[in-house]
Design a protein around this motif. Structure first.
Motif, mmCIF file in Angstrom:
data_model
loop_
_atom_site.group_PDB
_atom_site.id
_atom_site.type_symbol
_atom_site.label_atom_id
_atom_site.label_comp_id
_atom_site.label_asym_id
_atom_site.label_seq_id
_atom_site.Cartn_x
_atom_site.Cartn_y
_atom_site.Cartn_z
ATOM 1 N N TYR A 15 25.278 -61.272 43.297
ATOM 2 C CA TYR A 15 25.514 -59.874 44.176
ATOM 3 C C TYR A 15 26.780 -60.354 45.058
ATOM 4 C CZ TYR A 15 20.851 -58.015 43.021
ATOM 5 O OH TYR A 15 19.689 -57.753 42.185
ATOM 6 N N ARG A 45 26.295 -55.477 41.628
ATOM 7 C CA ARG A 45 25.491 -56.692 41.242
ATOM 8 C C ARG A 45 26.197 -57.088 39.552
ATOM 9 N NH1 ARG A 45 21.535 -56.933 36.857
ATOM 10 N NH2 ARG A 45 21.417 -54.595 37.014
ATOM 11 N N GLN A 76 19.547 -66.442 42.979
ATOM 12 C CA GLN A 76 18.439 -66.909 44.018
ATOM 13 C C GLN A 76 18.776 -68.550 44.294
ATOM 14 O OE1 GLN A 76 16.626 -65.054 46.069
ATOM 15 N NE2 GLN A 76 16.681 -63.281 45.143
ATOM 16 N N LEU A 128 23.225 -53.305 49.525
ATOM 17 C CA LEU A 128 22.194 -53.924 48.550
ATOM 18 C C LEU A 128 21.230 -53.037 48.042
ATOM 19 C CD1 LEU A 128 22.368 -57.658 49.618
ATOM 20 C CD2 LEU A 128 23.222 -56.898 47.571
ATOM 21 N N ASN A 130 19.287 -52.403 44.566
ATOM 22 C CA ASN A 130 18.117 -53.118 44.204
ATOM 23 C C ASN A 130 17.337 -53.243 45.700
ATOM 24 O OD1 ASN A 130 15.628 -54.620 43.571
ATOM 25 N ND2 ASN A 130 16.795 -56.115 42.727
ATOM 26 N N LEU A 160 15.149 -56.253 46.097
ATOM 27 C CA LEU A 160 15.625 -57.592 46.024
ATOM 28 C C LEU A 160 15.070 -58.670 47.123
ATOM 29 C CD1 LEU A 160 17.896 -59.462 44.922
ATOM 30 C CD2 LEU A 160 19.450 -58.392 46.805
ATOM 31 N N TYR A 161 14.645 -59.621 46.594
ATOM 32 C CA TYR A 161 14.000 -60.690 47.575
ATOM 33 C C TYR A 161 14.959 -61.801 47.981
ATOM 34 C CZ TYR A 161 10.043 -63.937 49.216
ATOM 35 O OH TYR A 161 9.525 -64.510 49.796
ATOM 36 N N ASP A 176 12.190 -58.826 51.478
ATOM 37 C CA ASP A 176 13.134 -58.123 50.578
ATOM 38 C C ASP A 176 13.895 -57.351 51.662
ATOM 39 O OD1 ASP A 176 11.445 -55.860 51.026
ATOM 40 O OD2 ASP A 176 10.492 -55.804 49.511
#
Length: 170
Positions: free
Chosen positions: A5, A60, A103, A128, A132, A135-136, A143
């Protein structure tokens, strides 16, 4: 394929054109595929405040580049679009910040991932969430939608959605 991202920002006119040019150059790179593009948000500057408002967005991507190769590519695009690094948090034609890369946690002299202050900035989190909202962010164990819900109304009000990348109004 690696997923990353990237946050984009510009506060030197023509701001929208700089965002569009940066996305076009990323699209043209043979090792990068843009998968999703957020809306564009206008925000007041942070840090050095004696400057124009920013247009911010996020994308992304999928890439075969390593994190440092992606950083080099982003910095090459910034340079090609006239980015000058004269004042910390100062005006810029274009700013490309890698926020997340698979991640992964990376800390080098040149690159820290996840981006160390992304979770504190509504102008990063709101774009962001367009991409998503689930998104975590493993480094803070929350998130994106939770982080935004925990922000003050004042922080969120300062981030105004204004355009899509094609320039059309929302």
């Amino acid at each position: 394929m690696n997923q990353a991202y990237i946050a984009l920002g510009s506060n030197i006119e023509p701001r929208l054109e700089y965002l569009q040019l940066a996305i076009q150059r990323l699209k043209e790179h043979r090792s990068i595929q843009i998968k999703k593009v957020s809306g564009i948000y206008e925000t007041a500057p942070v840090g050095f405040t004696d400057q124009n408002d920013f247009l911010n967005m996020a994308i992304r991507i999928e890439t075969t580049l390593s994190p440092l190769e992606l950083l080099d590519t982003c910095q090459e695009i910034e340079h090609s679009l006239g980015r000058k690094r004269e004042i910390k948090w100062g005006p810029r034609t274009i700013d490309l910040d890698i926020l997340l890369y698979n991640q992964e946690n990376i800390e080098t002299e040149r690159l820290t991932l996840p981006h160390p202050s992304m979770h504190e900035r509504a102008f990063v989190l709101m774009p962001l969430m367009d991409i998503n909202h689930h998104l975590y962010l493993s480094h803070i164990e929350k998130d994106v939608s939770t982080l935004i819900s925990e922000m003050s109304l004042k922080e969120k009000e300062g981030v105004v959605q204004c355009n899509k990348i094609d320039g059309g109004k929302e």
